[in-house]
Enzyme design. Structure first.
Site, PDB file in Angstrom:
ATOM      1  N   ASP A  14       0.849  -1.200   0.000  1.00  0.00           N
ATOM      2  CA  ASP A  14       0.000   0.000   0.000  1.00  0.00           C
ATOM      3  C   ASP A  14       0.885   1.250   0.000  1.00  0.00           C
ATOM      4  O   ASP A  14       0.836   2.052   0.923  1.00  0.00           O
ATOM      5  CB  ASP A  14      -0.939  -0.009   1.230  1.00  0.00           C
ATOM      6  CG  ASP A  14      -0.179   0.037   2.553  1.00  0.00           C
ATOM      7  OD1 ASP A  14       1.017  -0.361   2.587  1.00  0.00           O
ATOM      8  OD2 ASP A  14      -0.756   0.488   3.566  1.00  0.00           O
ATOM      9  N   ASP A  19       6.910   1.218   2.076  1.00  0.00           N
ATOM     10  CA  ASP A  19       6.608   0.248   1.010  1.00  0.00           C
ATOM     11  C   ASP A  19       7.474   0.552  -0.220  1.00  0.00           C
ATOM     12  O   ASP A  19       7.924  -0.360  -0.912  1.00  0.00           O
ATOM     13  CB  ASP A  19       5.140   0.360   0.558  1.00  0.00           C
ATOM     14  CG  ASP A  19       4.158   0.133   1.679  1.00  0.00           C
ATOM     15  OD1 ASP A  19       3.603  -0.957   1.782  1.00  0.00           O
ATOM     16  OD2 ASP A  19       3.932   1.078   2.467  1.00  0.00           O
ATOM     17  N   ASN A  43      -2.212   2.924   3.367  1.00  0.00           N
ATOM     18  CA  ASN A  43      -1.646   4.235   3.688  1.00  0.00           C
ATOM     19  C   ASN A  43      -2.445   5.369   3.047  1.00  0.00           C
ATOM     20  O   ASN A  43      -2.481   6.489   3.557  1.00  0.00           O
ATOM     21  CB  ASN A  43      -0.183   4.302   3.247  1.00  0.00           C
ATOM     22  CG  ASN A  43       0.704   3.519   4.199  1.00  0.00           C
ATOM     23  OD1 ASN A  43       0.450   3.502   5.398  1.00  0.00           O
ATOM     24  ND2 ASN A  43       1.717   2.859   3.676  1.00  0.00           N
ATOM     25  N   THR A 127       3.016  -5.977   2.903  1.00  0.00           N
ATOM     26  CA  THR A 127       3.481  -4.809   3.661  1.00  0.00           C
ATOM     27  C   THR A 127       2.336  -3.800   3.837  1.00  0.00           C
ATOM     28  O   THR A 127       2.566  -2.619   4.080  1.00  0.00           O
ATOM     29  CB  THR A 127       4.692  -4.134   2.980  1.00  0.00           C
ATOM     30  OG1 THR A 127       4.295  -3.680   1.678  1.00  0.00           O
ATOM     31  CG2 THR A 127       5.859  -5.079   2.853  1.00  0.00           C
ATOM     32  N   PHE A 168      -0.815  -0.658  12.568  1.00  0.00           N
ATOM     33  CA  PHE A 168      -1.652  -0.154  11.470  1.00  0.00           C
ATOM     34  C   PHE A 168      -2.108  -1.229  10.466  1.00  0.00           C
ATOM     35  O   PHE A 168      -3.297  -1.308  10.152  1.00  0.00           O
ATOM     36  CB  PHE A 168      -0.890   0.964  10.724  1.00  0.00           C
ATOM     37  CG  PHE A 168      -1.659   1.554   9.575  1.00  0.00           C
ATOM     38  CD1 PHE A 168      -2.693   2.449   9.801  1.00  0.00           C
ATOM     39  CD2 PHE A 168      -1.353   1.211   8.276  1.00  0.00           C
ATOM     40  CE1 PHE A 168      -3.417   2.996   8.745  1.00  0.00           C
ATOM     41  CE2 PHE A 168      -2.069   1.750   7.206  1.00  0.00           C
ATOM     42  CZ  PHE A 168      -3.102   2.646   7.443  1.00  0.00           C
ATOM     43  N   ASN A 169      -1.192  -2.028   9.939  1.00  0.00           N
ATOM     44  CA  ASN A 169      -1.586  -2.975   8.872  1.00  0.00           C
ATOM     45  C   ASN A 169      -2.617  -3.988   9.362  1.00  0.00           C
ATOM     46  O   ASN A 169      -3.529  -4.369   8.626  1.00  0.00           O
ATOM     47  CB  ASN A 169      -0.366  -3.726   8.322  1.00  0.00           C
ATOM     48  CG  ASN A 169       0.513  -2.825   7.492  1.00  0.00           C
ATOM     49  OD1 ASN A 169       0.064  -1.780   7.005  1.00  0.00           O
ATOM     50  ND2 ASN A 169       1.778  -3.203   7.332  1.00  0.00           N
ATOM     51  N   HIS A 242       9.789   0.331   8.442  1.00  0.00           N
ATOM     52  CA  HIS A 242       9.122  -0.946   8.689  1.00  0.00           C
ATOM     53  C   HIS A 242       9.194  -1.960   7.531  1.00  0.00           C
ATOM     54  O   HIS A 242       9.714  -3.072   7.684  1.00  0.00           O
ATOM     55  CB  HIS A 242       7.631  -0.721   8.971  1.00  0.00           C
ATOM     56  CG  HIS A 242       7.312   0.295  10.003  1.00  0.00           C
ATOM     57  ND1 HIS A 242       7.451   0.063  11.349  1.00  0.00           N
ATOM     58  CD2 HIS A 242       6.825   1.565   9.901  1.00  0.00           C
ATOM     59  CE1 HIS A 242       7.060   1.123  12.034  1.00  0.00           C
ATOM     60  NE2 HIS A 242       6.673   2.056  11.181  1.00  0.00           N
ATOM     61  N   ASP A 243       8.593  -1.610   6.404  1.00  0.00           N
ATOM     62  CA  ASP A 243       8.288  -2.621   5.377  1.00  0.00           C
ATOM     63  C   ASP A 243       9.503  -3.330   4.757  1.00  0.00           C
ATOM     64  O   ASP A 243       9.439  -4.531   4.479  1.00  0.00           O
ATOM     65  CB  ASP A 243       7.433  -1.988   4.261  1.00  0.00           C
ATOM     66  CG  ASP A 243       6.047  -1.603   4.764  1.00  0.00           C
ATOM     67  OD1 ASP A 243       5.604  -2.169   5.779  1.00  0.00           O
ATOM     68  OD2 ASP A 243       5.416  -0.735   4.143  1.00  0.00           O
TER      69      ASP A 243
HETATM   70  C1  BDR Z   1       2.946  -0.060   8.608  1.00  0.00           C
HETATM   71  O1  BDR Z   1       1.922   0.912   8.444  1.00  0.00           O
HETATM   72  C2  BDR Z   1       2.130   1.674   7.295  1.00  0.00           C
HETATM   73  O2  BDR Z   1       1.879   3.012   7.531  1.00  0.00           O
HETATM   74  C3  BDR Z   1       3.548   1.405   6.857  1.00  0.00           C
HETATM   75  O3  BDR Z   1       3.663   1.457   5.450  1.00  0.00           O
HETATM   76  C4  BDR Z   1       3.830   0.024   7.386  1.00  0.00           C
HETATM   77  O4  BDR Z   1       3.445  -0.968   6.465  1.00  0.00           O
HETATM   78  C5  BDR Z   1       3.657   0.208   9.926  1.00  0.00           C
HETATM   79  O5  BDR Z   1       2.748   0.107  10.979  1.00  0.00           O
HETATM   80 CA    CA Z   2       2.941  -0.443   4.171  1.00  0.00          CA
END
Ligand code: BDR
Ligand code: CA
Length: 312
Positions: A14, A19, A43, A127, A168-169, A242-243
């Site tokens: 996303d 990402d 996102n 991701t 979040f994901n 993160h991703d």
């Molecule tokens: C995840 O949330 C998104 O905002 C980032 O791309 C990542 O995949 C981190 O919590």
């Molecule tokens: Ca992401």
């Protein structure tokens, strides 16, 4: 454990600043064969995350199908992350005019077709929210026989980042995550516990900027905005990248340490909705279903990022 060369992967994402770097990492590594990129809302809206994926592929010269997928989670209403990723979902870089277009297949159809016809098991990397993969599993459960592993950026066995409990994901589509974690597939969970250790501190931006090619220019501009937003929202001096940890793990599995645990997604709709409940101490003696990342070799991670940027 050694991972065999040329793993076939589908990257479901996303984009999203982090990402974008995951796409860059997966795009040209000889250990990975990127079969396609599937996109969903997360996102930003699907329209925006899709455009971002196409722009990234054109700019980085990554020639793979890009398919649009779910615009909404399975049960919840869509939520985006504008505070961190901006109005476009990828604020900070001006891409040239777009001359490539989407593969006409829906992401879910692409995932099903590609996995069923592959001569070798496919690794799914997610991701973003896991809506596309969960729908693919429900529509065609036979794909389960030809998936090697699911590597996800998502969850946390400690704190969340959208609620005290949820990352979040997972929070964006807890029911989808529940389907994937209970599918019987090998799930490797790269959560906030490790991704919050790879911070894009000023010295990292300087180091990558020095490479001075197309990819490093993209990295620098995106990370300036990502860092500003993470500072404003979370107070971090460097954004957690993160991703890309998912792809770094596929390139070099020793970059993270994992524990095999029972993990349950909270879909109870209470205050912990979307939490990845990882039984790290095996209190419950329930069937283990998740390899959860507990530590990360930060230096190794940045070396992988630098090497990848130099490939462009
Ligand atoms: C995840 O949330 C998104 O905002 C980032 O791309 C990542 O995949 C981190 O919590
Ligand atoms: Ca992401």
């Amino acid at each position: 454990m050694m991972i065999e060369a040329n793993r076939k992967i589908i990257l479901d994402c996303d984009p999203g600043h982090d990402d974008a770097i995951a796409i860059m990492l997966a795009g040209k590594n000889s250990k990975l064969e990127l079969l396609g990129i599937t996109v969903e809302s997360g996102n930003q809206t699907l329209e925006k995350t899709g455009l971002n994926a196409l722009n990234l592929c054109q700019y980085l010269n990554i020639d793979v199908p890009v398919c649009l997928g779910a615009s909404n989670p399975i049960i919840k209403e869509v939520e985006v992350c504008e505070a961190i990723h901006g109005e476009t979902g990828l604020d900070g870089f001006d891409f040239p005019n777009l001359e490539i277009s989407y593969d006409p297949r829906h992401a879910v159809d692409f995932i099903i077709e590609t996995i069923l016809k592959s001569d070798k098991k496919v690794t799914m990397v997610t991701t973003g929210p896991m809506t596309n993969l969960a729908l693919a599993i429900r529509i065609e459960p036979n794909i389960l026989n030809n998936i090697e592993e699911v590597v996800i950026m998502g969850g946390s066995y400690s704190n969340g980042n959208v609620t005290p409990a949820a990352e979040f994901n997972i929070y964006c589509d807890p029911e989808a995550a529940h389907i994937v974690f209970n599918s019987g597939l090998k799930v490797t969970m790269v959560g906030l516990d490790v991704t919050r250790k790879v911070l894009v501190l000023p010295e990292i931006v300087d180091r990558m900027t020095k490479i001075d090619n197309n990819a490093s220019k993209l990295f620098t501009k995106l990370m300036i905005v990502f860092n500003e937003n993470q500072k404003r929202v979370f107070g971090f001096d460097g954004a957690p990248l993160h991703d890309p940890v998912t792809i770094a793990y596929l390139i070099d599995p020793t970059v993270i340490d994992v524990d095999f645990v029972h993990c349950e997604i909270d879909i109870s709709n209470g205050s912990s909705y979307g939490r990845t409940n990882c039984d790290i101490f095996d209190y419950l003696k329930l069937k283990k279903n998740t390899f959860v990342a507990k530590n990360i070799d930060v230096d190794k991670f940045w070396n992988i990022i630098e090497e990848a940027l130099r490939m462009y």
